[in-house]
Write an enzyme that holds these catalytic residues in place. Structure first.
Site, PDB file in Angstrom:
ATOM      1  CE  LYS A 180      -8.874  -9.204  -3.093  1.00 14.97           C
ATOM      2  NZ  LYS A 180      -8.235  -9.077  -1.796  1.00 14.97           N
ATOM      3  CE  LYS A 240      -4.385  -1.429   2.063  1.00 13.96           C
ATOM      4  NZ  LYS A 240      -5.331  -1.187   3.174  1.00 13.96           N
ATOM      5  CE  LYS A 266     -12.120   1.033  -1.588  1.00 15.11           C
ATOM      6  NZ  LYS A 266     -11.382   0.083  -0.767  1.00 15.11           N
TER       7      LYS A 266
END
Ligand code: TRP
Length: 343
Positions: free
Chosen positions: A206, A114, A209
């Site tokens: 994956k 991240k 969103k």
């Protein structure tokens, strides 16, 4: 010592809920209600480790709580609440920040992914995130945590923190007359196959969103028509479905759609292949679309109904927070005593 079989899990309210969240997490939470005490949290404090628009955060928090209930989690049987409402999460997380080592945290692959090259500029909260997650779990002395693959490392860290706390404070725990295993060594409930849901456009990514293409995911709020269209337009190769599971290797899109069918019908991929092996997409996609609509459209409808009445959501979350607080405060009372805080 014997701990009550208790499940804790949390999901971040950080944007649109999609099929991946449902099949990978929420759907698996439902049956555990029959066998365990179950606590399902909306982890709003985890969400703000990256920037969240305040109004959007409130909306997403209510939407996720609505999704839990719409999917079949009973707010009377289970405890459903938002994390920030039970201040003991923050309090225990601080103690755990002082138990966990910098080196442990620095090894977390999710943080490295991240933060990427930007690690000097991400929040301190993002780095400490796994310590808050450990607090979520151990505040309730949860024995089992359903987690996806991506959270396994964080659960191992939770076990390390429990162990180190139990060891470092062993004398104090004993002096308080408390069991030596004060915090349990929590077990993961690892997802079976077919719970990692991939994009409908690219079977190697994956479902997410943050994918710019709305066609790549099925939102939990999509209506029947939208669900059906997205499945029928999903990317596939030209081959029919294989007659053996092995034949899905190297066919990411086919594998994903079979996996989605399996998860939605509680069948194994083998069973799906046994039924559809040799059939073309013209047969399989409509069958999958019908199945998805049957399972998901009622959930979307119930979610819509609940979010239209935010007061009803706030009411069951307030009740959940009250029940959660009772357990959390009992743990924190002991922890303060064990650590040596005067109260
Ligand atoms: N870290 C989890 C995720 O991003 C969310 C989470 C927070 C969680 N606290 C938890 C999951 C406790 C399980 C148990 O998916």
């Amino acid at each position: 010592m014997a701990f009550t079989p208790r499940v804790f899990s949390g999901i971040q309210p950080s944007g649109d809920l999609h099929l991946g969240n449902y099949l990978g997490a929420i759907r698996r939470f439902v049956p555990l209600q029959a066998t365990h005490e179950t606590i399902y949290c909306v982890v709003d404090m985890h969400a703000i480790t990256v920037w969240q628009e305040p109004e959007q955060l409130r909306r997403s928090t209510r939407e996720l709580a609505a999704a839990y209930v719409a999917a079949g989690i009973d707010p009377k049987k289970s405890i459903i609440f938002n994390q920030s409402r039970v201040h003991q999460h923050a309090e225990l997380a601080w103690v755990f920040n002082c138990v966990a080592r910098m080196g442990w945290m620095a090894r977390m692959t999710q943080f490295k992914d991240k933060a990427g090259k930007n690690s000097e500029n991400v929040s301190l909260g993002l780095f400490a995130y796994p310590s808050l997650m450990a607090a979520d779990i151990l505040l309730y002395k949860a024995t089992h945590v359903p987690v996806g693959d991506d959270q396994k490392q964080h659960l191992e860290l939770t076990r390390d923190i429990a162990q180190k706390f139990n060891n470092d404070y062993a004398a104090s725990i004993a002096a308080e007359g408390l069991p030596a295993e004060f915090f349990p060594i929590t077990e993961p409930l690892i997802a079976g196959p077919a719970t990692r849901i991939m994009s409908l456009r690219d079977g190697t990514k994956k479902m997410s969103k943050s994918d710019p293409s709305d066609q790549s995911r099925i939102s939990l709020l999509d209506d029947a028509d939208t669900i059906s269209k997205k499945i029928k337009r999903a990317t596939t190769d030209p081959e029919p479905l294989p007659s053996e599971l092995k034949g899905l290797e190297g066919r990411a899109e086919a594998d994903n759609l079979v996996g989605i069918y399996a998860a939605l019908s509680d069948l194994s991929k083998e069973q799906v292949i046994a039924e559809f092996g040799g059939k073309g997409w013209g047969v399989f996609k409509p069958a999958l679309a019908d199945l998805a609509v049957t399972v998901l459209a009622p959930i979307a409808g119930e979610m819509q109904r609940l979010v239209a009445d935010p007061a009803s959501i706030d009411a069951f979350m307030a009740d959940g927070a009250e029940r959660a607080s009772a357990i959390a405060e009992a743990t924190m009372k002991d922890v303060r005593q064990i650590v040596g805080f005067i109260r």
